[in-house]
Write a protein that holds these residues in place. Sequence first.
Motif, PDB file in Angstrom:
ATOM      1  N   SER A  32       3.212   8.856 -10.790  1.00  0.00           N
ATOM      2  CA  SER A  32       3.281   9.704  -9.591  1.00  0.00           C
ATOM      3  C   SER A  32       1.874   9.978  -9.045  1.00  0.00           C
ATOM      4  N   ILE A  33       0.870  10.061  -9.923  1.00  0.00           N
ATOM      5  CA  ILE A  33      -0.513  10.247  -9.448  1.00  0.00           C
ATOM      6  C   ILE A  33      -0.973   8.997  -8.684  1.00  0.00           C
ATOM      7  N   TYR A  34      -0.601   7.828  -9.200  1.00  0.00           N
ATOM      8  CA  TYR A  34      -0.951   6.574  -8.516  1.00  0.00           C
ATOM      9  C   TYR A  34      -0.386   6.589  -7.091  1.00  0.00           C
ATOM     10  N   ASN A  35       0.901   6.961  -6.957  1.00  0.00           N
ATOM     11  CA  ASN A  35       1.530   6.983  -5.635  1.00  0.00           C
ATOM     12  C   ASN A  35       0.865   8.017  -4.720  1.00  0.00           C
ATOM     13  N   LYS A  36       0.540   9.166  -5.288  1.00  0.00           N
ATOM     14  CA  LYS A  36      -0.162  10.189  -4.483  1.00  0.00           C
ATOM     15  C   LYS A  36      -1.491   9.651  -3.997  1.00  0.00           C
ATOM     16  N   ASN A  37      -2.207   8.975  -4.902  1.00  0.00           N
ATOM     17  CA  ASN A  37      -3.538   8.480  -4.537  1.00  0.00           C
ATOM     18  C   ASN A  37      -3.471   7.309  -3.551  1.00  0.00           C
ATOM     19  N   LEU A  38      -2.360   6.558  -3.581  1.00  0.00           N
ATOM     20  CA  LEU A  38      -2.176   5.511  -2.551  1.00  0.00           C
ATOM     21  C   LEU A  38      -2.041   6.178  -1.173  1.00  0.00           C
ATOM     22  N   ASN A  39      -1.326   7.312  -1.141  1.00  0.00           N
ATOM     23  CA  ASN A  39      -1.196   8.042   0.136  1.00  0.00           C
ATOM     24  C   ASN A  39      -2.545   8.569   0.599  1.00  0.00           C
ATOM     25  N   LYS A  40      -3.357   9.005  -0.374  1.00  0.00           N
ATOM     26  CA  LYS A  40      -4.698   9.511  -0.013  1.00  0.00           C
ATOM     27  C   LYS A  40      -5.552   8.364   0.513  1.00  0.00           C
ATOM     28  N   MET A  41      -5.364   7.189  -0.071  1.00  0.00           N
ATOM     29  CA  MET A  41      -6.112   6.006   0.382  1.00  0.00           C
ATOM     30  C   MET A  41      -5.751   5.710   1.841  1.00  0.00           C
ATOM     31  N   ARG A  42      -4.450   5.763   2.115  1.00  0.00           N
ATOM     32  CA  ARG A  42      -3.999   5.484   3.478  1.00  0.00           C
ATOM     33  C   ARG A  42      -4.569   6.514   4.457  1.00  0.00           C
ATOM     34  N   ALA A  43      -4.537   7.791   4.043  1.00  0.00           N
ATOM     35  CA  ALA A  43      -5.007   8.856   4.929  1.00  0.00           C
ATOM     36  C   ALA A  43      -6.525   8.796   5.105  1.00  0.00           C
ATOM     37  N   ASP A  44      -7.241   8.519   4.012  1.00  0.00           N
ATOM     38  CA  ASP A  44      -8.703   8.605   4.049  1.00  0.00           C
ATOM     39  C   ASP A  44      -9.352   7.316   4.557  1.00  0.00           C
ATOM     40  N   LEU A  45      -8.852   6.163   4.084  1.00  0.00           N
ATOM     41  CA  LEU A  45      -9.495   4.899   4.437  1.00  0.00           C
ATOM     42  C   LEU A  45      -8.765   4.171   5.571  1.00  0.00           C
ATOM     43  N   GLY A  46      -7.509   4.555   5.810  1.00  0.00           N
ATOM     44  CA  GLY A  46      -6.749   3.910   6.892  1.00  0.00           C
ATOM     45  C   GLY A  46      -6.051   2.639   6.466  1.00  0.00           C
ATOM     46  N   PHE A  47      -6.098   2.327   5.187  1.00  0.00           N
ATOM     47  CA  PHE A  47      -5.385   1.138   4.687  1.00  0.00           C
ATOM     48  C   PHE A  47      -5.048   1.355   3.215  1.00  0.00           C
ATOM     49  N   VAL A  48      -4.149   0.487   2.710  1.00  0.00           N
ATOM     50  CA  VAL A  48      -3.772   0.517   1.292  1.00  0.00           C
ATOM     51  C   VAL A  48      -3.858  -0.906   0.758  1.00  0.00           C
ATOM     52  N   THR A  49      -4.403  -1.060  -0.443  1.00  0.00           N
ATOM     53  CA  THR A  49      -4.394  -2.379  -1.094  1.00  0.00           C
ATOM     54  C   THR A  49      -3.572  -2.278  -2.381  1.00  0.00           C
ATOM     55  N   GLU A  50      -2.767  -3.327  -2.641  1.00  0.00           N
ATOM     56  CA  GLU A  50      -1.926  -3.337  -3.847  1.00  0.00           C
ATOM     57  C   GLU A  50      -1.799  -4.753  -4.380  1.00  0.00           C
ATOM     58  N   ARG A  51      -1.426  -4.838  -5.656  1.00  0.00           N
ATOM     59  CA  ARG A  51      -1.203  -6.143  -6.289  1.00  0.00           C
ATOM     60  C   ARG A  51       0.216  -6.633  -6.013  1.00  0.00           C
ATOM     61  N   LYS A  52       0.330  -7.931  -5.729  1.00  0.00           N
ATOM     62  CA  LYS A  52       1.644  -8.557  -5.499  1.00  0.00           C
ATOM     63  C   LYS A  52       1.503 -10.043  -5.806  1.00  0.00           C
ATOM     64  N   PRO A  53       2.623 -10.770  -5.980  1.00  0.00           N
ATOM     65  CA  PRO A  53       2.496 -12.215  -6.195  1.00  0.00           C
ATOM     66  C   PRO A  53       1.747 -12.876  -5.039  1.00  0.00           C
ATOM     67  N   SER A  54       0.825 -13.757  -5.384  1.00  0.00           N
ATOM     68  CA  SER A  54      -0.036 -14.411  -4.393  1.00  0.00           C
ATOM     69  C   SER A  54       0.775 -15.317  -3.467  1.00  0.00           C
ATOM     70  N   VAL A  55       0.239 -15.577  -2.278  1.00  0.00           N
ATOM     71  CA  VAL A  55       0.873 -16.566  -1.383  1.00  0.00           C
ATOM     72  C   VAL A  55       0.616 -17.988  -1.892  1.00  0.00           C
ATOM     73  N   LEU A  56      -0.346 -18.134  -2.807  1.00  0.00           N
ATOM     74  CA  LEU A  56      -0.646 -19.461  -3.363  1.00  0.00           C
ATOM     75  C   LEU A  56       0.388 -19.769  -4.447  1.00  0.00           C
ATOM     76  N   PRO A  57       1.014 -20.942  -4.398  1.00  0.00           N
ATOM     77  CA  PRO A  57       2.079 -21.242  -5.353  1.00  0.00           C
ATOM     78  C   PRO A  57       1.641 -21.100  -6.815  1.00  0.00           C
ATOM     79  N   THR A  58       0.377 -21.417  -7.115  1.00  0.00           N
ATOM     80  CA  THR A  58      -0.072 -21.310  -8.512  1.00  0.00           C
ATOM     81  C   THR A  58      -1.089 -20.172  -8.681  1.00  0.00           C
ATOM     82  N   GLY A  59      -1.070 -19.234  -7.742  1.00  0.00           N
ATOM     83  CA  GLY A  59      -2.119 -18.196  -7.719  1.00  0.00           C
ATOM     84  C   GLY A  59      -1.821 -16.949  -8.535  1.00  0.00           C
TER      85      GLY A  59
END
Length: 263
Positions: free
Chosen positions: A67-94
Amino acid sequence: MIFRYLKNKWKNYRYRFTPWIIMNLKERKVRDVQKGQNDKLISDEQVLKLLTNFLSKLENDPIEEESIYNKNLNKMRADLGFVTERKPSVLPTGGIGVFVTHGSVEPGTVVSMYPGLIYSPHEPKLFQSLLNPFIFRCIDGMLVDGNDKNLSKFMYRSCCQRDRIGPYLISDMSWLTPFPVNPLAVGQYVNNQSTEHQANVAYQEFDIPADFPFHLRKFIPNNFYSSSYENEEIRQTRVIVLVSLRNIKEGEELFSSYFTVVH
Ligand SMILES: C[S@@+](CC[C@H](N)C(=O)[O-])C[C@H]1O[C@@H](n2cnc3c(N)ncnc32)[C@H](O)[C@@H]1O
């Protein structure tokens, strides 16, 4: 003569991730940097200001990690104007990559930090580096092991516990979990650029000054392998930030250059 030329040429390459690069030499794409050793995209003052401001907004609770991670993602959005997160790469072997999942990023913005344990060039790291694609090499030869598994994870945790001052941690360990308290600390998952996906971020080293606010050190995702010297409890901590090279839109994956050539 030719030997000296080749030796100088070789020294001009900064192989950020040596084992992967050796396997992929033929397909390499290079980041060109003109003149000398200074390839910083933004000034140290800008990095310090951004980190101080952003880290001071974050909340911390080692029990409520998700829940702290999610709160801090919201703070990132509010403070920096964007959010970065990990997800499967667009590269097939990435494997896993890092994406801008909300908002957009202006050029010259710190979008990520490369977490990990910092080794000086002479320190022993053979076992930690075996089959480890997360060993990052700094321009001055320092190495950062950003692997969040196995021996690397154990070593990082032990060094953090060793260096704690009473009840206070002087670096963050939550980047070793899926819920980093500092949501910038996912830069170790940024993939290398390819012909279809040019680099949109670049690495930049920064040393956190010894007088950095003590209460914000618990959000710094880097720690030294070696223990502090006598009478020197707090050191300048090496961090690696990833800085945007252009405007990055919502939904785009981040790509860096694992090679840099300095002319
Ligand atoms: C620092 S890690 C990046 C995180 C990695 N994607 C993962 O899921 O663990 C470096 C590794 O990512 C993979 N990688 C990075 N760039 C790539 C690319 N352009 N194409 C395919 N694999 C890539 C390689 O396996 C490399 O050893």
